[in-house]
Design a protein around this motif. Structure first.
Motif, PDB file in Angstrom:
ATOM      1  N   GLY A 105      43.522 144.648  59.104  1.00  0.00           N
ATOM      2  CA  GLY A 105      44.498 143.516  57.513  1.00  0.00           C
ATOM      3  C   GLY A 105      43.397 142.306  57.408  1.00  0.00           C
ATOM      4  N   TRP A 106      43.073 142.286  55.887  1.00  0.00           N
ATOM      5  CA  TRP A 106      42.114 140.720  55.843  1.00  0.00           C
ATOM      6  C   TRP A 106      42.602 140.156  54.379  1.00  0.00           C
ATOM      7  CZ3 TRP A 106      36.106 143.121  55.579  1.00  0.00           C
ATOM      8  CH2 TRP A 106      35.840 143.647  57.065  1.00  0.00           C
ATOM      9  N   TYR A 107      41.879 138.855  54.715  1.00  0.00           N
ATOM     10  CA  TYR A 107      42.443 137.536  53.791  1.00  0.00           C
ATOM     11  C   TYR A 107      41.761 137.362  53.272  1.00  0.00           C
ATOM     12  CZ  TYR A 107      45.489 134.216  51.756  1.00  0.00           C
ATOM     13  OH  TYR A 107      46.519 133.126  51.817  1.00  0.00           O
ATOM     14  N   PHE A 108      40.990 136.622  52.283  1.00  0.00           N
ATOM     15  CA  PHE A 108      40.479 136.731  52.087  1.00  0.00           C
ATOM     16  C   PHE A 108      40.546 134.510  51.322  1.00  0.00           C
ATOM     17  CE2 PHE A 108      37.151 134.924  47.903  1.00  0.00           C
ATOM     18  CZ  PHE A 108      36.095 134.363  48.434  1.00  0.00           C
ATOM     19  N   ASP A 109      40.400 133.924  51.988  1.00  0.00           N
ATOM     20  CA  ASP A 109      40.890 132.696  51.674  1.00  0.00           C
ATOM     21  C   ASP A 109      39.564 131.558  50.713  1.00  0.00           C
ATOM     22  OD1 ASP A 109      42.034 129.629  51.186  1.00  0.00           O
ATOM     23  OD2 ASP A 109      42.459 129.786  53.163  1.00  0.00           O
ATOM     24  N   LEU A 110      40.674 131.979  49.231  1.00  0.00           N
ATOM     25  CA  LEU A 110      39.748 131.196  47.923  1.00  0.00           C
ATOM     26  C   LEU A 110      38.583 129.890  48.415  1.00  0.00           C
ATOM     27  CD1 LEU A 110      40.756 132.862  44.816  1.00  0.00           C
ATOM     28  CD2 LEU A 110      39.032 133.530  45.431  1.00  0.00           C
ATOM     29  N   ALA A 111      39.919 128.826  48.744  1.00  0.00           N
ATOM     30  CA  ALA A 111      39.393 127.319  48.945  1.00  0.00           C
ATOM     31  C   ALA A 111      39.046 127.221  49.944  1.00  0.00           C
ATOM     32  CB  ALA A 111      40.995 126.996  48.924  1.00  0.00           C
ATOM     33  N   ALA A 112      39.447 127.971  51.558  1.00  0.00           N
ATOM     34  CA  ALA A 112      38.667 127.909  52.360  1.00  0.00           C
ATOM     35  C   ALA A 112      36.743 128.389  53.014  1.00  0.00           C
ATOM     36  CB  ALA A 112      39.326 127.873  53.601  1.00  0.00           C
ATOM     37  N   GLY A 113      36.839 128.763  51.633  1.00  0.00           N
ATOM     38  CA  GLY A 113      35.561 130.457  51.555  1.00  0.00           C
ATOM     39  C   GLY A 113      35.841 131.109  52.785  1.00  0.00           C
ATOM     40  N   THR A 114      36.985 131.421  53.214  1.00  0.00           N
ATOM     41  CA  THR A 114      36.164 132.249  54.317  1.00  0.00           C
ATOM     42  C   THR A 114      37.406 133.654  54.623  1.00  0.00           C
ATOM     43  OG1 THR A 114      36.470 132.088  56.881  1.00  0.00           O
ATOM     44  CG2 THR A 114      38.422 130.953  55.722  1.00  0.00           C
ATOM     45  N   LEU A 115      36.862 134.466  55.461  1.00  0.00           N
ATOM     46  CA  LEU A 115      37.305 135.979  55.579  1.00  0.00           C
ATOM     47  C   LEU A 115      37.978 135.830  56.667  1.00  0.00           C
ATOM     48  CD1 LEU A 115      37.620 138.269  54.059  1.00  0.00           C
ATOM     49  CD2 LEU A 115      36.011 139.716  54.983  1.00  0.00           C
ATOM     50  N   LEU A 116      39.306 136.091  56.633  1.00  0.00           N
ATOM     51  CA  LEU A 116      40.488 136.265  57.947  1.00  0.00           C
ATOM     52  C   LEU A 116      40.683 137.825  58.365  1.00  0.00           C
ATOM     53  CD1 LEU A 116      42.859 133.688  57.076  1.00  0.00           C
ATOM     54  CD2 LEU A 116      40.631 133.370  58.461  1.00  0.00           C
ATOM     55  N   ALA A 117      40.831 138.132  59.341  1.00  0.00           N
ATOM     56  CA  ALA A 117      41.285 139.332  59.562  1.00  0.00           C
ATOM     57  C   ALA A 117      42.919 139.314  60.837  1.00  0.00           C
ATOM     58  CB  ALA A 117      40.225 140.515  60.486  1.00  0.00           C
ATOM     59  N   TYR A 118      43.166 140.298  60.927  1.00  0.00           N
ATOM     60  CA  TYR A 118      44.959 140.288  61.183  1.00  0.00           C
ATOM     61  C   TYR A 118      44.515 141.037  63.120  1.00  0.00           C
ATOM     62  CZ  TYR A 118      49.499 140.534  63.391  1.00  0.00           C
ATOM     63  OH  TYR A 118      50.792 140.337  63.696  1.00  0.00           O
ATOM     64  N   SER A 119      45.183 139.875  64.186  1.00  0.00           N
ATOM     65  CA  SER A 119      44.750 139.871  65.154  1.00  0.00           C
ATOM     66  C   SER A 119      46.312 139.997  65.561  1.00  0.00           C
ATOM     67  CB  SER A 119      44.051 138.813  66.125  1.00  0.00           C
ATOM     68  OG  SER A 119      44.440 139.849  67.751  1.00  0.00           O
ATOM     69  N   ALA A 120      45.868 141.660  65.973  1.00  0.00           N
ATOM     70  CA  ALA A 120      47.159 142.431  66.388  1.00  0.00           C
ATOM     71  C   ALA A 120      47.810 141.786  67.910  1.00  0.00           C
ATOM     72  CB  ALA A 120      47.019 143.994  66.827  1.00  0.00           C
ATOM     73  N   ARG A 121      46.752 141.339  68.904  1.00  0.00           N
ATOM     74  CA  ARG A 121      46.720 141.061  70.282  1.00  0.00           C
ATOM     75  C   ARG A 121      47.213 139.329  69.861  1.00  0.00           C
ATOM     76  NH1 ARG A 121      43.855 138.211  73.410  1.00  0.00           N
ATOM     77  NH2 ARG A 121      42.214 138.021  71.990  1.00  0.00           N
ATOM     78  N   LYS A 122      46.990 139.310  69.170  1.00  0.00           N
ATOM     79  CA  LYS A 122      47.771 137.144  69.395  1.00  0.00           C
ATOM     80  C   LYS A 122      48.226 137.778  67.731  1.00  0.00           C
ATOM     81  CE  LYS A 122      43.200 135.533  70.726  1.00  0.00           C
ATOM     82  NZ  LYS A 122      42.348 134.160  70.583  1.00  0.00           N
ATOM     83  N   GLN A 123      48.943 137.863  66.683  1.00  0.00           N
ATOM     84  CA  GLN A 123      49.551 138.427  66.324  1.00  0.00           C
ATOM     85  C   GLN A 123      49.551 137.275  64.882  1.00  0.00           C
ATOM     86  OE1 GLN A 123      54.300 138.647  67.765  1.00  0.00           O
ATOM     87  NE2 GLN A 123      53.124 140.246  68.259  1.00  0.00           N
TER      88      GLN A 123
END
Length: 222
Positions: free
Chosen positions: A187-205
């Motif tokens: 699961g990835w999330y592109f943050d348009l405002a911050a200009g970053t790409l996030l990925a979901y960590s199942a371990r850290k939830q």
């Protein structure tokens, strides 16, 4: 006509980059062998190939409003489900990425109940499609009822990615491959405002940055 001229110039660059080299052209002619399925949003600002710097043939892409995955059911919308089936069973991709993004119009409409237009109300295609994410809306409103609408929308954008990942596991051929270790899901999330790409960590939830964010120049009001 300016858009058309831009498209033509763009195709000219595509010819120069990919079609004039015999090896590149031969590879494209022989068929597609992508290793990754990306399920993304139709939003014009979030092109999976541009975001990841991919070449033609690198990724198999399914795009729809709010990057939703319907659960496996006889009455499931066949467009998205058939593309997933082809990618997993036909192309045998090794991974699936559900790519969501900030400021998603579909999620905002889901959370606010806003109409696209009076004319669109006659058919209601968008509203019916967004019902797939109704469990997300209910959970966010229950848990974050005291938060601002913007915070609720961001929470729904992130939660909808996880909801789509859960729905993917309702497809038996997806679940079998995941359990066998031959198919990974992200699961990835592109943050348009911050200009970053996030990925979901199942371990850290939680969603964590894949790379450090870069400086984004935001113009200030005069």
């Amino acid at each position: 006509m300016q858009d058309i001229e831009k498209f033509i110039r763009g195709f000219s660059r595509f010819q120069e980059q990919y079609l004039k080299e015999p090896t590149a052209l031969d590879s494209l002619r022989q068929g597609q062998h992508p290793r990754t399925l990306v399920i993304g949003c139709c939003d014009a600002r979030v092109d999976p190939a541009l975001l990841t710097g991919c070449d033609p043939g690198d990724i198999f892409v399914v795009r729809n409003i709010a990057n939703l995955v319907p659960p496996c059911a006889p009455d499931a919308p066949p467009g998205v489900s058939s593309a997933i089936e082809f990618a997993v069973c036909g192309l045998e991709v090794a991974r699936i990425i559900v790519l969501g993004h900030a400021r998603c119009g579909g999620i905002r409409a889901l959370m606010s109940g806003a109409r696209i237009s009076e004319e669109a109300e006659q058919t209601g295609f968008v509203a019916r499609w967004m019902r797939l994410a109704e469990p997300v809306r209910r959970d966010v409103l229950r848990e974050l009822h005291h938060k601002h609408a913007d915070e609720q929308c961001r929470a729904a954008e992130l939660a909808s990615i996880l909801h789509s990942l859960d729905n993917l596991l309702t497809y038996p051929w997806v679940r079998r491959r995941v359990e066998a270790g031959t198919l990974a899901m992200h699961g990835w999330y592109f943050d348009l405002a911050a200009g970053t790409l996030l990925a979901y960590s199942a371990r850290k939830q939680e969603f964590l940055p894949i790379l450090d964010p870069v400086a984004v120049n935001v113009p200030h009001a005069a």
